[in-house]
Structure formats: structure tokens, C-alpha cells
Design a protein around this motif. Sequence first.
Motif, PDB file in Angstrom:
ATOM      1  N   GLY A 201      -0.044  -1.264  -1.562  1.00 40.16           N
ATOM      2  CA  GLY A 201      -1.159  -1.578  -2.437  1.00 40.16           C
ATOM      3  C   GLY A 201      -1.942  -0.334  -2.802  1.00 40.16           C
ATOM      4  O   GLY A 201      -2.198   0.526  -1.946  1.00 40.16           O
ATOM      5  N   LEU A 202      -2.312  -0.226  -4.058  1.00 40.14           N
ATOM      6  CA  LEU A 202      -3.063   0.917  -4.569  1.00 40.14           C
ATOM      7  C   LEU A 202      -4.339   0.399  -5.225  1.00 40.14           C
ATOM      8  O   LEU A 202      -4.280  -0.363  -6.196  1.00 40.14           O
ATOM      9  N   VAL A 203      -5.495   0.771  -4.670  1.00 40.02           N
ATOM     10  CA  VAL A 203      -6.768   0.437  -5.314  1.00 40.02           C
ATOM     11  C   VAL A 203      -7.067   1.519  -6.333  1.00 40.02           C
ATOM     12  O   VAL A 203      -7.274   2.681  -5.989  1.00 40.02           O
ATOM     13  N   GLN A 204      -7.064   1.141  -7.604  1.00 40.14           N
ATOM     14  CA  GLN A 204      -7.286   2.115  -8.678  1.00 40.14           C
ATOM     15  C   GLN A 204      -8.766   2.490  -8.766  1.00 40.14           C
ATOM     16  O   GLN A 204      -9.632   1.842  -8.174  1.00 40.14           O
ATOM     17  N   THR A 205      -9.061   3.542  -9.518  1.00 40.62           N
ATOM     18  CA  THR A 205     -10.438   4.015  -9.637  1.00 40.62           C
ATOM     19  C   THR A 205     -11.340   2.976 -10.275  1.00 40.62           C
ATOM     20  O   THR A 205     -12.559   3.001 -10.058  1.00 40.62           O
ATOM     21  N   ASP A 206     -10.785   2.043 -11.055  1.00 36.44           N
ATOM     22  CA  ASP A 206     -11.597   0.992 -11.680  1.00 36.44           C
ATOM     23  C   ASP A 206     -11.719  -0.244 -10.793  1.00 36.44           C
ATOM     24  O   ASP A 206     -12.282  -1.256 -11.206  1.00 36.44           O
ATOM     25  N   GLY A 207     -11.178  -0.199  -9.564  1.00 37.41           N
ATOM     26  CA  GLY A 207     -11.298  -1.311  -8.630  1.00 37.41           C
ATOM     27  C   GLY A 207     -10.174  -2.313  -8.673  1.00 37.41           C
ATOM     28  O   GLY A 207     -10.089  -3.181  -7.795  1.00 37.41           O
ATOM     29  N   ALA A 262       6.220   2.443  -2.723  1.00 46.42           N
ATOM     30  CA  ALA A 262       4.930   3.132  -2.663  1.00 46.42           C
ATOM     31  C   ALA A 262       4.451   3.428  -4.078  1.00 46.42           C
ATOM     32  O   ALA A 262       5.246   3.483  -5.028  1.00 46.42           O
ATOM     33  N   ALA A 263       3.116   3.627  -4.225  1.00 48.78           N
ATOM     34  CA  ALA A 263       2.526   3.916  -5.527  1.00 48.78           C
ATOM     35  C   ALA A 263       1.375   4.902  -5.374  1.00 48.78           C
ATOM     36  O   ALA A 263       0.720   4.941  -4.327  1.00 48.78           O
ATOM     37  N   ILE A 264       1.134   5.679  -6.424  1.00 51.67           N
ATOM     38  CA  ILE A 264       0.007   6.612  -6.449  1.00 51.67           C
ATOM     39  C   ILE A 264      -0.560   6.643  -7.863  1.00 51.67           C
ATOM     40  O   ILE A 264       0.192   6.559  -8.841  1.00 51.67           O
ATOM     41  N   CYS A 272       2.368   6.178 -10.688  1.00 58.17           N
ATOM     42  CA  CYS A 272       3.781   6.385 -10.410  1.00 58.17           C
ATOM     43  C   CYS A 272       4.158   5.551  -9.202  1.00 58.17           C
ATOM     44  O   CYS A 272       3.367   5.398  -8.262  1.00 58.17           O
ATOM     45  N   ILE A 273       5.360   5.010  -9.218  1.00 58.70           N
ATOM     46  CA  ILE A 273       5.873   4.316  -8.050  1.00 58.70           C
ATOM     47  C   ILE A 273       7.205   4.944  -7.657  1.00 58.70           C
ATOM     48  O   ILE A 273       7.918   5.518  -8.495  1.00 58.70           O
ATOM     49  N   THR A 274       7.507   4.881  -6.382  1.00 54.96           N
ATOM     50  CA  THR A 274       8.770   5.423  -5.895  1.00 54.96           C
ATOM     51  C   THR A 274       9.488   4.368  -5.081  1.00 54.96           C
ATOM     52  O   THR A 274       8.865   3.478  -4.498  1.00 54.96           O
ATOM     53  N   GLY A 275      10.796   4.478  -5.067  1.00 51.46           N
ATOM     54  CA  GLY A 275      11.602   3.504  -4.346  1.00 51.46           C
ATOM     55  C   GLY A 275      13.046   3.944  -4.303  1.00 51.46           C
ATOM     56  O   GLY A 275      13.344   5.140  -4.193  1.00 51.46           O
ATOM     57  N   GLY A 276      13.945   2.987  -4.399  1.00 51.01           N
ATOM     58  CA  GLY A 276      15.368   3.297  -4.338  1.00 51.01           C
ATOM     59  C   GLY A 276      16.151   2.481  -5.343  1.00 51.01           C
ATOM     60  O   GLY A 276      15.671   1.485  -5.883  1.00 51.01           O
TER      61      GLY A 276
END
Length: 290
Positions: A201-207, A262-264, A272-276
Motif C-alpha cells: 500500500g502506498l499513501v500518496q501525497t494527496d491522501g 511494491a509501489a513508490i 511506479c510499481i515493480t513485480g515479476g
Amino acid sequence: ANTDMARAIFASDGSLNTTFLTSGARMSGVGSTDYGFAVALETNGNSLIASSIGVATLDAGLFRLDTMGNYDTSFHTDGRNTSDISAGGHDYAVSIIAYADSRYLAAAQRPNDTGVVRWHSNGLLDTGFHTDGHHYYPPMFRSWAQGIAVYPPNGKVFLIGQTNGDWMIGRMESSGEVDTSFHTDGYWTTDWGSTDWAYHGLVQTDGRLTVVGIRGGSANLGAATFYRIHRHLTDGRMDTSFSTDGFLLDTYAPAGNSGAYAAIERAPGRFCITGGAVVNQQIGIACYRY
């Protein structure tokens, strides 16, 4: 044979950073079976490692290393601490984040249910969090933790994982109580008709909350697995400004065989998200940008 956990530091060119214990890596063994699941960095460069440690049974563990790779003895006197949160069962700390006020939160797993553990910076459980430092969703959920995130303005905690084979997102108050203002009962689940895993889970800057994971037959990549992205508003509702309905199902590889772990956030509203992905019977690392 014993199982030890390892942590490695890499330089920007991909080589091991030899300023970290001269070799660039550290093996850590406390019990006969030790697993390291996640790592987080503090602003001073210290490393936090969420783990599971034990012999006959496993306890949720937290390690703190300094920038040179040594155990930080200001943390629980020896740089590590374990918590037997199920009183005899197997316990796992699978994801870790550091608060700005030097407290640590871990997504934790014990037999058949999942929750959150909070430690002080000295390594002791924070009893201001649900009186004993940890809190769990009811066992009837048979849930499994994967990730954790915090909404900075109010310290509310998002727990990411799976329950009964379905995608699950839960939210707790900063005090450790289940937050019933989130989707009316404190958690949100979705059955996509298969075995689904929410991983990060990624909490973005806008919530808003972006969650990534897998829709497919197992937690690993296999036939007909797809990566999935959800975006939620602060009250748990789907954000329909994202992909018209709040979620996106996609694949990098032919016939599925893709996953996101995962995400950033790279800029407000972009991530961006990463995986396989499996292509030509080969498993590779995949990165997606939105």
C-alpha cells in the motif's frame, strides 16, 4: 541446518558497498530458523529489519543496524528484540515502517489472523498502542498480512493483505483500534473470483491509497495471474477518477503470468510499481509506470 537472514547494501553501480561491515553484507542468526522479510531506513541511516526468529516456534522480531552494519546496542541493549505475540504460536513481522517520532510499526502475522505491532525506538513494545503494543483483526477472517502504510496527518494505519482468499485492506486508528469510519467496519475485501493477494500500500501525497497485488491462483506467478492496482479515497471508497472505476487489471506477459509487489510515488499522482513476469518460460523482474 540453521536458516539465517541476510542484509546486503549495494553501491549505485550494483556492486556490494564494502563500507557496510567491509563485505557489504551481514548474516544474522539468533534462533535455528531466522527469516528477514522487510527492511526500512531511518533518517539517520540506521536499518530496521522485520523478521521471524525462533527454534521450535517463531516470534516476530525487529533488528536495528547502524550505518556500518553493526547491531545498534541502544535498541533493546543488543540491537534486536522479539515478541511472542501469540503465546506459543508462530509469529511473523512481514513489513516495517518508521514513524517520524521514532516509533516503528510492523504488519504482523500469527496463526489465522493478522494485525499491527508497534515498538518504541528503544525496542520495547509501545503499550500506548491498544494497551499491549499490538492488535489483530478477529480470527474468523483467517487473514494474512503483506504490507503496511501510514497516513501522516492523523497516523492512521493501513494493513494490506488477504483474507479467505480475497484482497483485503484494513485501517486502524493511531491508538490501535479498528477504524470503523473506513468502509463502515474498518476493512474492505474484494473477491475477484480467484485467489487474490494485496501486497503493498502506498499513501500518496494527496491522501489517497494505492494498493498493488495479484489476481490469480497463487501468491507466486503462474498461469492466468495478473497484476492489479486499486486506488481508494480516504474513506475507503474506490477512486473512480482512476481507470473510471478505481481499479486496473493488467499483465506484462502473454496469457497473464504477471504480478505486482511494491509501489513508490514518483510525483504527485504518478507512481511506479515493480513485480515479476513470466515470458518464454523465464521469470524476470518487471517495472510499470503510471
